[in-house]
Design a protein around this motif. Structure first.
Motif, PDB file in Angstrom:
ATOM      1  N   MET A 230       0.818  -1.207   0.000  1.00 53.66           N
ATOM      2  CA  MET A 230       0.000   0.000   0.000  1.00 53.66           C
ATOM      3  C   MET A 230       0.855   1.262   0.000  1.00 53.66           C
ATOM      4  O   MET A 230       0.490   2.279  -0.595  1.00 53.66           O
ATOM      5  CB  MET A 230      -0.953  -0.014   1.193  1.00 53.66           C
TER       6      MET A 230
ATOM      7  N   SER B  68      -8.762  -8.039   5.710  1.00 57.41           N
ATOM      8  CA  SER B  68      -8.695  -6.587   5.549  1.00 57.41           C
ATOM      9  C   SER B  68      -7.559  -6.189   4.615  1.00 57.41           C
ATOM     10  O   SER B  68      -7.682  -5.224   3.844  1.00 57.41           O
ATOM     11  CB  SER B  68      -8.510  -5.903   6.903  1.00 57.41           C
TER      12      SER B  68
ATOM     13  N   GLY C 163      -8.028  -4.116   1.258  1.00 57.38           N
ATOM     14  CA  GLY C 163      -7.350  -2.829   1.206  1.00 57.38           C
ATOM     15  C   GLY C 163      -6.441  -2.703   0.002  1.00 57.38           C
ATOM     16  O   GLY C 163      -6.446  -1.678  -0.692  1.00 57.38           O
TER      17      GLY C 163
ATOM     18  N   ALA D  94      -8.973   3.336   0.400  1.00 61.24           N
ATOM     19  CA  ALA D  94      -8.360   2.014   0.569  1.00 61.24           C
ATOM     20  C   ALA D  94      -7.862   1.831   1.991  1.00 61.24           C
ATOM     21  O   ALA D  94      -8.023   0.762   2.603  1.00 61.24           O
ATOM     22  CB  ALA D  94      -7.212   1.845  -0.426  1.00 61.24           C
ATOM     23  N   LEU D  95      -7.265   2.888   2.553  1.00 63.95           N
ATOM     24  CA  LEU D  95      -6.781   2.833   3.932  1.00 63.95           C
ATOM     25  C   LEU D  95      -7.940   2.756   4.923  1.00 63.95           C
ATOM     26  O   LEU D  95      -7.878   2.032   5.910  1.00 63.95           O
ATOM     27  CB  LEU D  95      -5.919   4.061   4.223  1.00 63.95           C
TER      28      LEU D  95
ATOM     29  N   GLN E   5      -9.441  -0.783   4.857  1.00 64.39           N
ATOM     30  CA  GLN E   5      -8.610  -1.742   5.567  1.00 64.39           C
ATOM     31  C   GLN E   5      -8.812  -1.643   7.080  1.00 64.39           C
ATOM     32  O   GLN E   5      -8.964  -2.659   7.772  1.00 64.39           O
ATOM     33  CB  GLN E   5      -7.133  -1.516   5.229  1.00 64.39           C
ATOM     34  N   GLN E   6      -8.810  -0.425   7.607  1.00 65.65           N
ATOM     35  CA  GLN E   6      -8.993  -0.223   9.039  1.00 65.65           C
ATOM     36  C   GLN E   6     -10.346  -0.741   9.508  1.00 65.65           C
ATOM     37  O   GLN E   6     -10.456  -1.421  10.539  1.00 65.65           O
ATOM     38  CB  GLN E   6      -8.884   1.284   9.360  1.00 65.65           C
TER      39      GLN E   6
END
Length: 491
Positions: A40, A163, A167, A179-180, A183-184
């Motif tokens: 990422m 995740s 992400g 995208a971040l 993921q979180q």
């Protein structure tokens, strides 16, 4: 006498087993997350990571308020029942709903203040984590109380993988900041779901005001302590994002992320287990001291050389994994390696106080530390106006705080600061020698990959070789514990 001996042996066995599962959980998560973050980081820019760091400030502070130290109160209490669990859940959930509403409606003002108009809806979506935290914190308390860390391991690994895949997929589709956020959010939701399947606990529609007051009487000090700690950690992010730039914040967050992850693998595996163990024998101060001393020696023996090696090999590692655009984060990474090398002496002392039920002392320490820490940060940001000196002030604060955190335990469990320094000195001394040898060996090659391999080999040979020659206690304890654990598994 025999009963007490059996209890001690049973606790030791349960603690060692829990420790190994906690190491596997932290280690597995770190390895997978490292691979995900590397991909990422290559796809996204420092500015996008900086924007995420700003948003997480508000969510993380909210998470501290949601848990309010109540999950620690559940772990520390001698006895709990279903009423305790449900009462804590409904208290946490109510607070989380209020905070989620605040984050949702304040998102536009936050975006305007930081001149980042694209974070309004990402911040609102990220605020949903507050609702998940209320449920997850009780689940974690249940398994941590019973030292069933294998369940945490299962939930963590599944959550990290799912995740991470989503992400990275979103980053490849040029989703950018989303995208971040994805993921979180997915990590926390999946983690909560999988842990829930194993813990098999759901809240009942019951709320006991008396028990709520009882748990809050213990946890409110941890709440204030947690807010101070999270606020202090977040202050520099907020200042850098405003005083300097989101890109600079992104570089610092990357420089901090990897030493922090490494520290959480090693020290973070030991401390939750120690809290549970200390809570079970809190009436036996001499045995508590033995547990705390063992935790400090073991954590230091593992973390200090790891941070030393990471600092030595920082530049080639960043260049290979993250790419040239991230090389400016190397100085920050090295400074944070020093900061997290001191982590064991902080967390061991603080967890000992929690395990002994002394949240009052915990709060007093946080007030003292944050008073001088905030002054240092503000001085570096607004007087010196230097971003490197801001991080350097964290180093200064970390050194001073080793004494502050250790001071009360001389009285509480009879473990003085001078004793602690003697216990950790061998790891620091051997790490310095091994780190110098690794740096020397790495200088003979210009190829980054070979340089990293040479430094790892040299560090390992020198560190473990010296530890073995001088029969360092922590080294022999780890070998014997691993041998006993593996032998028990074979039987």
């Amino acid at each position: 006498m025999r009963t007490n001996l059996m209890q001690v042996n049973n606790l030791k066995g349960a603690t060692v087993s829990a420790l190994f599962w906690k190491v596997f959980e932290k280690g597995g998560r770190a390895v997978v997350e490292l691979a995900i973050q590397v991909v990422m980081a290559r796809l996204l820019s420092p500015k996008e990571f900086g924007a995420l760091a700003i948003m997480l400030v508000f969510v993380n502070v909210g998470n501290v308020i949601v848990t309010s130290g109540l999950n620690t109160a559940l772990v520390q209490a001698e006895e709990i029942d279903e009423t305790d669990l449900s009462t804590v859940f409904w208290l946490s959930f109510t607070v989380s709903a209020v905070l989620f509403t605040l984050v949702f409606f304040s998102a536009p003002a936050i975006a305007t203040f930081y001149a980042l108009p694209n974070i309004v809806w990402p911040l609102r979506v990220l605020g949903f984590l507050l609702l998940v935290t209320a449920f997850n914190s009780v689940q974690v308390a249940i398994v941590q109380r019973e030292l069933e860390f294998r369940k945490v391991f299962n939930a963590t690994i599944v959550a990290v993988i799912v995740s991470g895949i989503l992400g990275i997929g979103a980053a490849f589709t040029e989703a950018g900041l989303w995208a971040l956020v994805l993921q979180q959010l997915v990590y926390q939701v999946v983690n909560c779901f999988v842990l829930g399947l194993q813990a098999r606990w759901v809240p009942c529609f019951v709320f006991d005001k008396r028990k709520a007051c009882k748990h809050f009487a213990f946890s409110w000090k941890l709440l204030i302590s947690g807010l101070l700690e999270q606020g202090y950690q977040s202050l520099s992010d907020l200042i850098i994002g405003k005083q300097f730039s989101a890109s600079n914040l992104g570089l610092i967050s990357q420089g901090k992320k990897y030493p922090q992850a490494l520290g959480s693998v090693l020290d973070g595996a030991i401390q939750p287990v120690m809290l549970s163990a200390v809570s079970r024998v809190q009436n036996n101060a001499s045995y508590v001291k033995r547990l705390v001393r063992r935790a400090l020696k073991t954590s230091t023996f593992l973390i200090v050389p790891a941070m030393t090696l990471f600092a030595v090999a920082a530049e080639p590692i960043v260049g290979i994994l993250l790419g040239p655009k991230w090389l400016f984060c190397v100085p920050f990474l090295r400074m944070y390696c020093f900061i997290y090398a001191l982590l064991p002496i902080h967390t061991t002392n603080l967890q000992a106080l929690n395990g002994m039920g002394r949240s009052d002392l915990f709060l007093e320490l946080e007030l003292v530390k944050k008073a001088y820490g905030i002054c240092f940060i503000l001085f570096a940001a607004f007087v010196l106006k230097d971003i490197y000196l801001m991080v350097a002030m964290y180093m200064t604060t970390g050194i001073i705080s080793t004494f502050v955190n250790a001071y009360p335990n001389k009285r509480v469990i009879g473990y003085s600061y001078s004793e602690q320094l003697r216990d950790i000195a061998p790891a620091f001394l051997i790490s310095a020698i091994a780190g110098g040898f690794a740096l020397f060996c790495g200088s003979f090659t210009v190829l980054p990959a070979l340089q990293i391999l040479a430094e790892i080999a040299a560090m390992a040979i020198a560190y473990f070789g010296i530890a073995g020659i001088f029969k360092l206690e922590a080294f022999e304890y780890l070998i014997n514990t691993a041998r006993d654990f593996l032998g028990a598994k074979r039987r």
